[in-house]
Design a protein around this motif. Structure first.
Motif, PDB file in Angstrom:
ATOM      1  N   ILE A 149      -1.012  -1.466   8.521  1.00  0.00           N
ATOM      2  CA  ILE A 149      -1.866  -0.401   7.997  1.00  0.00           C
ATOM      3  C   ILE A 149      -3.208  -1.022   7.655  1.00  0.00           C
ATOM      4  CG2 ILE A 149      -2.097   1.385   6.243  1.00  0.00           C
ATOM      5  CD1 ILE A 149       0.944   1.187   5.852  1.00  0.00           C
ATOM      6  N   ASP A 150      -4.224  -0.688   8.437  1.00  0.00           N
ATOM      7  CA  ASP A 150      -5.531  -1.331   8.304  1.00  0.00           C
ATOM      8  C   ASP A 150      -5.339  -2.848   8.433  1.00  0.00           C
ATOM      9  OD1 ASP A 150      -6.657   1.164   7.995  1.00  0.00           O
ATOM     10  OD2 ASP A 150      -6.520   1.110   5.809  1.00  0.00           O
ATOM     11  N   LYS A 152      -3.394  -4.608   6.327  1.00  0.00           N
ATOM     12  CA  LYS A 152      -2.197  -4.957   5.577  1.00  0.00           C
ATOM     13  C   LYS A 152      -0.982  -4.955   6.494  1.00  0.00           C
ATOM     14  CE  LYS A 152      -4.001  -2.916   1.319  1.00  0.00           C
ATOM     15  NZ  LYS A 152      -3.788  -1.882   0.282  1.00  0.00           N
ATOM     16  N   THR A 165       1.018   2.881   0.105  1.00  0.00           N
ATOM     17  CA  THR A 165       0.008   2.149   0.867  1.00  0.00           C
ATOM     18  C   THR A 165      -0.631   3.031   1.936  1.00  0.00           C
ATOM     19  OG1 THR A 165       1.267   0.111   0.523  1.00  0.00           O
ATOM     20  CG2 THR A 165      -0.411   0.084   2.234  1.00  0.00           C
ATOM     21  N   SER A 169      -4.620   4.313   2.131  1.00  0.00           N
ATOM     22  CA  SER A 169      -5.423   4.138   3.337  1.00  0.00           C
ATOM     23  C   SER A 169      -6.050   5.450   3.774  1.00  0.00           C
ATOM     24  CB  SER A 169      -4.558   3.558   4.456  1.00  0.00           C
ATOM     25  OG  SER A 169      -5.270   3.483   5.672  1.00  0.00           O
ATOM     26  N   CYS A 173     -10.057   6.553   3.877  1.00  0.00           N
ATOM     27  CA  CYS A 173     -10.718   7.117   5.066  1.00  0.00           C
ATOM     28  C   CYS A 173     -11.486   8.386   4.712  1.00  0.00           C
ATOM     29  CB  CYS A 173      -9.694   7.403   6.155  1.00  0.00           C
ATOM     30  SG  CYS A 173      -8.979   5.937   6.918  1.00  0.00           S
TER      31      CYS A 173
END
Length: 436
Positions: A149-150, A152, A165, A169, A173
């Motif tokens: 995720i991004d 991570k 998480t 995210s 955004c």
């Protein structure tokens, strides 16, 4: 959501119903960007959950928890079911790379290009949700799965925080999308620097109802001003001075007839800073001219003969982050000669600026300055007080510019009589002191 009792379409209906109610609660204009509602609360936005997105988050989180369950039997059942559906979907023997492509919703690779499955399963909805959320599965080997995720990477040890998480995210955004907007994102970029800038959203502390009704539209540049009507350029002139455009920046920081109110706003912050100093610091001068240039710093405080700080408070309009950076650099340049003059009597002399935005944005660099001469435990409260004071006085500037502080009873009489032009001279000032 985890068991899909309601579909994503059902949740969208609820979102569409709730959204205008939230805007009414904030007294927001209908044209306010939806990103203001869904952006991260850590950045000063509301952080309202968007239920249609929450469904996707729960689907992905549920699939990840099944595949990483601490119960060995459940984990084996989940992986067996996943391998079975991957084989049915592609007609190939599942491998780690095939499982990875399957979960990521790939359509153009070998095995996926010319096949389809008419049935939904525990894994078909997470596949679609993964594509919409923009996250990636990684499968190095069977029974070893990760989520990216991004920047991570979440493994089996992070299974309890997977949903949180992803939500963070998504809200980040939304925040970036709002900041990128050329009009409504200008101030948000600055107020998102510190949580104190929007401390009143959850608690309402130190905030009046009148300020609450004002600040949300003000930060999104939706105030009813002549210059904020791009569809009608013929009525853009300032109603108080000859300026060609009555913009939010002009009214709050530049319009000369509003100079008196801006001075009151500035002095309110100066008084807060002055009262916050510790007892071992003494005020050498306060708004007094020093040096040959006759400059007047707001405060010069000293600690014996060892240290002196030249403090100047400034309240610029939040025209992107560069506005704060420019204001701080200008203050330090402006009082350099005074610092040289005081260095004859004091060992350490520094020039510092305290910056609070016109719409209540707190500059994080202020904290480094305040820690030098105030009680550290008082700083969190001081931030909130300064932010609320700035918003209150800015609202008064706007009201004075637009309607000359017409008292409530006068406004009601005017509305009943359908009077549109009421002389504002000699009307008493009105201040709604009721707190949220």
């Amino acid at each position: 959501m985890r068991t899909e009792q309601l579909t994503k379409g059902d949740m969208k209906v609820i979102d569409d119903f709730i959204r205008p109610l939230i805007k009414d609660t904030l007294y927001l204009d209908e044209s306010a960007a939806n990103e203001y509602l869904y952006g991260s609360s850590k950045s000063g936005l509301l952080g309202i959950p968007k239920l249609a997105e929450e469904v996707d988050v729960m689907m992905v989180g549920n699939a990840f928890k099944l595949l990483t369950s601490k119960d060995q039997r459940i984990q084996e059942l989940a992986w067996g079911d996943l391998l079975l559906h991957a084989r049915k979907r592609t007609g190939l023997d599942p491998s780690p790379s095939l499982i990875e492509s399957f979960l990521n919703g790939v359509q153009d690779e070998e095995g996926f290009r010319h096949t389809s499955c008419p049935y939904s399963s525990t894994w078909s909805h997470p596949r679609s949700a993964t594509s919409r959320l923009g996250i990636k599965w990684r499968c190095r080997e069977l029974f070893d799965i990760e989520l990216h995720i991004d920047d991570k990477v979440l493994t089996q040890n992070d299974r309890t925080k997977i949903c949180r998480t992803i939500k963070e995210s998504l809200r980040a955004c939304w925040t970036q999308e709002l900041i990128a907007k050329p009009s409504q994102g200008v101030e948000i970029e600055v107020s998102s620097l510190h949580r104190a800038s929007s401390h009143f959203l959850q608690s309402g502390n130190y905030t009046k109802f009148a300020d609450w009704r004002f600040i949300h539209n003000a930060r999104l540049n939706l105030l009813r001003l002549n210059g904020n009507t791009p569809w009608d350029k013929s009525l853009s002139q300032c109603r108080r001075c000859p300026a060609p455009v009555e913009s939010t920046l002009h009214v709050l920081s530049l319009c000369k007839p509003n100079m008196g109110r801006r001075t009151l706003r500035h002095n309110a912050i100066v008084d807060r800073i002055h009262n916050a100093k510790r007892r071992d610091w003494q005020v050498l001068t306060m708004n007094q001219s020093l040096g040959d240039e006759r400059l007047r710093p707001d405060l010069v405080i000293t600690k014996g003969k060892n240290e002196a700080i030249i403090l100047d408070i400034t309240i610029p309009y939040e025209n992107r982050i560069q506005a704060f950076e420019t204001a701080r650099a200008e203050k330090k340049r402006k009082y350099t000669n005074i610092a040289t003059l005081l260095s004859k009597d004091y060992k350490n002399v520094s020039v510092e600026a305290i910056i609070v935005g016109a719409l209540g944005s707190w500059d994080p660099a202020n904290d480094l300055v305040l820690r030098r001469f105030t009680n550290k435990r008082y700083i969190p409260k001081l931030r909130k007080l300064c932010v609320s004071d700035a918003i209150t006085h800015t609202r008064q500037i706007f009201q004075k510019n637009v309607m000359g502080y017409i008292p409530p009873e006068s406004r009601l009489r005017a509305r009943a009589a359908n009077i549109t032009n009421i002389p504002s001279d000699n009307l008493p000032d009105y201040d709604d002191s009721t707190h949220v």
